[in-house]
Motif scaffolding. Structure first.
Motif, PDB file in Angstrom:
ATOM      1  N   GLN A   1       0.837  -1.192   0.000  1.00  0.00           N
ATOM      2  CA  GLN A   1       0.000   0.000   0.000  1.00  0.00           C
ATOM      3  C   GLN A   1       0.872   1.243   0.000  1.00  0.00           C
ATOM      4  OE1 GLN A   1      -2.383  -1.421   3.482  1.00  0.00           O
ATOM      5  NE2 GLN A   1      -4.114  -0.669   2.267  1.00  0.00           N
ATOM      6  N   LEU A   2       0.397   2.266  -0.697  1.00  0.00           N
ATOM      7  CA  LEU A   2       1.048   3.560  -0.754  1.00  0.00           C
ATOM      8  C   LEU A   2      -0.033   4.614  -0.551  1.00  0.00           C
ATOM      9  CD1 LEU A   2       3.713   5.082  -1.246  1.00  0.00           C
ATOM     10  CD2 LEU A   2       3.103   5.186  -3.675  1.00  0.00           C
ATOM     11  N   GLY A   3      -0.116   5.146   0.687  1.00  0.00           N
ATOM     12  CA  GLY A   3      -1.210   6.063   1.002  1.00  0.00           C
ATOM     13  C   GLY A   3      -2.529   5.318   0.951  1.00  0.00           C
ATOM     14  N   ASN A   4      -3.482   5.842   0.173  1.00  0.00           N
ATOM     15  CA  ASN A   4      -4.774   5.162   0.038  1.00  0.00           C
ATOM     16  C   ASN A   4      -4.841   4.307  -1.216  1.00  0.00           C
ATOM     17  OD1 ASN A   4      -4.775   7.206  -1.832  1.00  0.00           O
ATOM     18  ND2 ASN A   4      -6.927   7.799  -1.502  1.00  0.00           N
ATOM     19  N   LYS A   5      -3.686   4.039  -1.809  1.00  0.00           N
ATOM     20  CA  LYS A   5      -3.643   3.244  -3.032  1.00  0.00           C
ATOM     21  C   LYS A   5      -2.980   1.895  -2.756  1.00  0.00           C
ATOM     22  CE  LYS A   5      -3.127   7.354  -5.992  1.00  0.00           C
ATOM     23  NZ  LYS A   5      -4.499   7.304  -6.506  1.00  0.00           N
ATOM     24  N   ASP A   6      -3.417   0.868  -3.482  1.00  0.00           N
ATOM     25  CA  ASP A   6      -2.809  -0.448  -3.418  1.00  0.00           C
ATOM     26  C   ASP A   6      -1.805  -0.578  -4.559  1.00  0.00           C
ATOM     27  OD1 ASP A   6      -4.492  -1.558  -1.240  1.00  0.00           O
ATOM     28  OD2 ASP A   6      -6.085  -1.170  -2.694  1.00  0.00           O
ATOM     29  N   VAL A   7      -0.670  -1.181  -4.276  1.00  0.00           N
ATOM     30  CA  VAL A   7       0.412  -1.278  -5.247  1.00  0.00           C
ATOM     31  C   VAL A   7       0.680  -2.748  -5.545  1.00  0.00           C
ATOM     32  CG1 VAL A   7       2.808  -0.696  -5.749  1.00  0.00           C
ATOM     33  CG2 VAL A   7       1.431   0.845  -4.346  1.00  0.00           C
ATOM     34  N   ILE A   8       0.783  -3.078  -6.847  1.00  0.00           N
ATOM     35  CA  ILE A   8       1.080  -4.446  -7.282  1.00  0.00           C
ATOM     36  C   ILE A   8       2.234  -4.367  -8.262  1.00  0.00           C
ATOM     37  CG2 ILE A   8       0.137  -6.575  -8.241  1.00  0.00           C
ATOM     38  CD1 ILE A   8      -2.644  -5.320  -7.946  1.00  0.00           C
ATOM     39  N   SER A   9       3.244  -5.236  -8.059  1.00  0.00           N
ATOM     40  CA  SER A   9       4.359  -5.227  -9.003  1.00  0.00           C
ATOM     41  C   SER A   9       4.939  -6.621  -9.145  1.00  0.00           C
ATOM     42  CB  SER A   9       5.450  -4.253  -8.547  1.00  0.00           C
ATOM     43  OG  SER A   9       6.001  -4.665  -7.312  1.00  0.00           O
ATOM     44  N   SER A  10       5.479  -6.890 -10.328  1.00  0.00           N
ATOM     45  CA  SER A  10       6.131  -8.164 -10.605  1.00  0.00           C
ATOM     46  C   SER A  10       7.221  -7.920 -11.628  1.00  0.00           C
ATOM     47  CB  SER A  10       5.137  -9.194 -11.142  1.00  0.00           C
ATOM     48  OG  SER A  10       5.823 -10.339 -11.614  1.00  0.00           O
ATOM     49  N   VAL A  11       8.463  -8.187 -11.235  1.00  0.00           N
ATOM     50  CA  VAL A  11       9.568  -8.021 -12.168  1.00  0.00           C
ATOM     51  C   VAL A  11       9.479  -9.040 -13.293  1.00  0.00           C
ATOM     52  CG1 VAL A  11      12.075  -8.133 -12.411  1.00  0.00           C
ATOM     53  CG2 VAL A  11      11.063  -7.031 -10.410  1.00  0.00           C
ATOM     54  N   SER A  12       9.110 -10.290 -12.964  1.00  0.00           N
ATOM     55  CA  SER A  12       9.079 -11.340 -13.984  1.00  0.00           C
ATOM     56  C   SER A  12       8.041 -11.078 -15.063  1.00  0.00           C
ATOM     57  CB  SER A  12       8.831 -12.705 -13.335  1.00  0.00           C
ATOM     58  OG  SER A  12       7.605 -12.714 -12.649  1.00  0.00           O
ATOM     59  N   HIS A  13       6.943 -10.398 -14.721  1.00  0.00           N
ATOM     60  CA  HIS A  13       5.901 -10.091 -15.712  1.00  0.00           C
ATOM     61  C   HIS A  13       5.958  -8.636 -16.164  1.00  0.00           C
ATOM     62  CE1 HIS A  13       3.924 -13.972 -15.211  1.00  0.00           C
ATOM     63  NE2 HIS A  13       4.101 -13.836 -13.895  1.00  0.00           N
ATOM     64  N   ARG A  14       6.902  -7.872 -15.604  1.00  0.00           N
ATOM     65  CA  ARG A  14       7.036  -6.451 -15.911  1.00  0.00           C
ATOM     66  C   ARG A  14       5.695  -5.739 -15.771  1.00  0.00           C
ATOM     67  NH1 ARG A  14      11.294  -4.263 -17.213  1.00  0.00           N
ATOM     68  NH2 ARG A  14      10.377  -2.531 -18.400  1.00  0.00           N
ATOM     69  N   VAL A  15       5.101  -5.980 -14.608  1.00  0.00           N
ATOM     70  CA  VAL A  15       3.833  -5.339 -14.272  1.00  0.00           C
ATOM     71  C   VAL A  15       4.055  -4.450 -13.052  1.00  0.00           C
ATOM     72  CG1 VAL A  15       1.498  -5.711 -13.386  1.00  0.00           C
ATOM     73  CG2 VAL A  15       2.377  -7.133 -15.233  1.00  0.00           C
ATOM     74  N   SER A  16       3.616  -3.207 -13.131  1.00  0.00           N
ATOM     75  CA  SER A  16       3.665  -2.293 -12.002  1.00  0.00           C
ATOM     76  C   SER A  16       2.480  -1.357 -12.100  1.00  0.00           C
ATOM     77  CB  SER A  16       4.970  -1.489 -12.012  1.00  0.00           C
ATOM     78  OG  SER A  16       4.953  -0.495 -11.000  1.00  0.00           O
TER      79      SER A  16
END
Length: 618
Positions: A70-85
């Motif tokens: 989480q970053l403030g009131n936002k949810d954060v999703i990331s994956s280096v292997s899928h290059r998703v952020s």
């Protein structure tokens, strides 16, 4: 250097009720209408994207490929292997459901919290359960760890190579409910975990609790839980649920046995309740334990760590078991070694000393030599004192078989919390080497008290301890305190630990790596040679056994480990020890003692055992 998508230009997409959009590019803003049934299908390379106000996000790959935060009131999703952020602001009505390709699901709730609903684990995954009310599909060989106060965790697919750790629960407060293909583990009315074994024909799953462990056995004939180890809190009465349990108790605890119990191992409890009449049992002293046998010749229990213990029987009688002067007594009568005798015929009467006596003296012989020692202790080990003294005595006897030492090794035994994973540590007292021993001691300026006394019979420090052995009380509950039995898979063997520490106290010590090394040196230091920058022990006896210079732990091992441990896998004097293993003094260790000028017996034939190393030995 990898190319990272630019963050300067944003593309905006809008998704309405019942609509779905595919997100496969970087720097994209997706805005839902916040009503219902908006779906974003994310593909690889969706980098630095922002999503808000949608009901569903579908992500490629496995949930374990992603970091979620989480970053403030936002949810954060990331994956280096899928290059998703991407960041997501949940739909303020029902939140956002995030689905993964492996079938896992995570909910981003309107209040800003993240909840894992379903998690599918690959095989061989250590997984800390993130929240209650979750379903976990194990891939097999997984280590699943629940945190305190979690509940309603459903687990499927566990096998015999998996483990479940319910570290927040006391094992004596837990009950098991078996219903068809499911096993519910409850604490009071709260269901901690439910194990679905419908896909298993047979398995034995290790379960770990805050103060014990056991095995959940699954078979066609029925499921059952077998308790293996228990660390009792103070002032507790506990009835053992099955045979083969190792119990570590306190002087205020009561352990109750049932009529079908056999091979129970009870350490340090204040009272043991046996189901038969006193005349149904026989007793024998075996090393530092008392074995209780029934009329049929079955071993009912092995009792150790005894200062004073009450034995209570079904006929209403009670008898007092004590340890005094190296002897076990019932009602003042000595329990003999080598034969079982009933109550009332246990032998001659012996004088007693009060519980908590702070010192003991003993001697042992090996080959043609003799080795004497004394142990003094304080109250820092509490109810563990007798059990630890028993292990220390066993360790001293194991080493003493190979020594032909004069004088006595006088030890002070204590306990306190130590840093990190250090199981124990020993500090031998060093003094200036007598001029008469300089040649024998390789011109070392400093020698341990034991090195001097073992050769001359003269005690340079009189009644003061020759060495202090300190046990890490923070890890005592994870140690095997019964030297007559092998440790469980999750226990460290205290006798092994103490044998290791005793060799440090005897002479595996010095000043290398310290500011004093320019002016002070021990016999060990004088036989360390650096070859291509690496330290080796070059004593002639050690080289003869090893076949050349003996590699030592390098400086990178850090203070307390460098130089004074051998860099030889499987040796007692390696830097660390794995749980479940027992090591004994090796031929190499004995040869190194000889190079340190500690007198030995003429013939030495010693095995060296060990496997893999994990927890630190100082």
């Amino acid at each position: 250097m990898a190319n990272t998508p630019s963050r300067s230009t944003k593309t905006t997409l809008t998704v309405g009720t019942g609509q779905s959009v595919t997100l496969s590019a970087a720097n994209t803003v997706v805005q839902g209408d916040g009503v219902a049934n908006e779906t974003v299908v994310v593909q690889n390379n969706a980098w630095n994207d922002t999503i808000s106000g949608v009901d569903t996000i579908n992500l490629p790959g496995k949930v374990t490929d992603y970091l979620v935060g989480q970053l403030g009131n936002k949810d954060v999703i990331s994956s280096v292997s899928h290059r998703v952020s991407l960041t997501d602001t949940p739909d303020q009505g029902s939140g956002t459901k995030v689905h993964f390709e492996d079938g896992s699901q995570v909910s981003f709730l309107p209040d800003g919290t993240v909840h894992y609903d379903n998690v599918v684990l690959p095989a061989r995954t250590p997984f800390v359960v993130p929240n209650s009310s979750i379903t976990i599909q194990s891939g097999g060989k997984d280590n699943i760890i629940m945190q305190p106060n979690q509940h309603d965790v459903t687990i499927k697919g566990l096998d015999s190579n998996s483990t479940l750790d319910l570290r927040g629960a006391l094992v004596e407060n837990v009950t098991f409910t078996f219903s068809g293909p499911t096993v519910s583990i409850k604490q009071g009315t709260t269901t901690l975990a439910t194990i679905d074994d419908s896909a298993l024909a047979q398995a034995s799953i290790p379960l770990y609790f805050k103060n014990g462990s056991g095995t959940l056995s699954i078979s066609a004939s029925g499921d059952q839980f077998q308790l293996k180890n228990l660390q009792m809190p103070s002032n507790e009465t506990y009835t053992l649920p099955n045979s083969g349990v190792t119990v570590i108790g306190n002087a205020s605890d009561t352990v109750v046995l049932s009529s079908v119990d056999t091979n129970e191992k009870i350490i340090g409890a204040g009272k043991v309740v046996l189901p038969g009449a006193a005349t149904d049992y026989r007793f024998e002293k075996s090393f530092e334990s008392v074995i209780v046998q029934d009329a049929s010749g079955n071993t009912v229990a092995t009792l150790s760590g005894i200062r004073q213990e009450t034995l209570s029987f079904a006929d209403g009688s009670s008898h007092t078991l004590t340890f005094s002067g190296g002897k076990y007594l019932i009602d003042g009568n000595v329990i003999p070694s080598g034969s079982f005798v009933p109550l009332g015929t246990t032998g001659t009467s012996a004088g007693s000393t009060a519980p908590g006596t702070s010192s003991a003296s003993t001697a042992t012989s090996g080959g043609t030599g003799t080795f004497h020692f004394t142990i003094a202790t304080d109250n820092s080990l509490g109810s563990y004192t007798q059990a630890v003294e028993t292990d220390l005595t066993k360790a001293l006897n194991d080493i003493g078989k190979y020594l032909n030492a004069q004088g006595s090794l006088d030890l002070f035994l204590t306990g306190k919390p130590l840093n990190g994973t250090v199981l124990a540590q020993a500090q031998g007292v060093t003094v200036s080497t007598p001029s008469s021993l300089l040649a024998a001691e390789h011109n070392a300026t400093q020698s341990t008290i034991f090195q001097i006394e073992s050769q001359t019979g003269s005690d340079p420090n009189g009644a003061s301890p020759d060495a202090t052995v300190t046990i890490n009380t923070s890890l005592l509950s994870r140690m095997n305190l019964d030297p007559n039995h092998a440790p469980a898979a999750n226990q460290y063997d205290l006798t092994t630990v103490l044998e290791h520490e005793l060799l440090h106290a005897m002479g595996f010590a010095g000043y290398l790596g310290t500011s004093s090394s320019a002016t002070l040196a021990t016999a060990f230091d004088e036989q360390v040679q650096f070859i291509n920058g690496a330290p080796y022990f070059v004593g002639k006896n050690s080289e003869a056994v090893y076949g050349g210079p003996v590699p030592l732990a390098p400086a990178s091992a850090g203070p307390g480990s460098a130089y004074y441990h051998v860099n030889v896998p499987n040796d007692l004097m390696d830097t660390s020890l794995a749980p479940g293993l027992v090591r004994t003094i090796s031929t190499l260790d004995v040869a190194m003692l000889k190079d340190l000028d500690i007198p030995e017996v003429t013939t030495v034939g010693v095995p060296g055992t060990a496997l893999h190393a994990e927890a630190a030995l100082a």
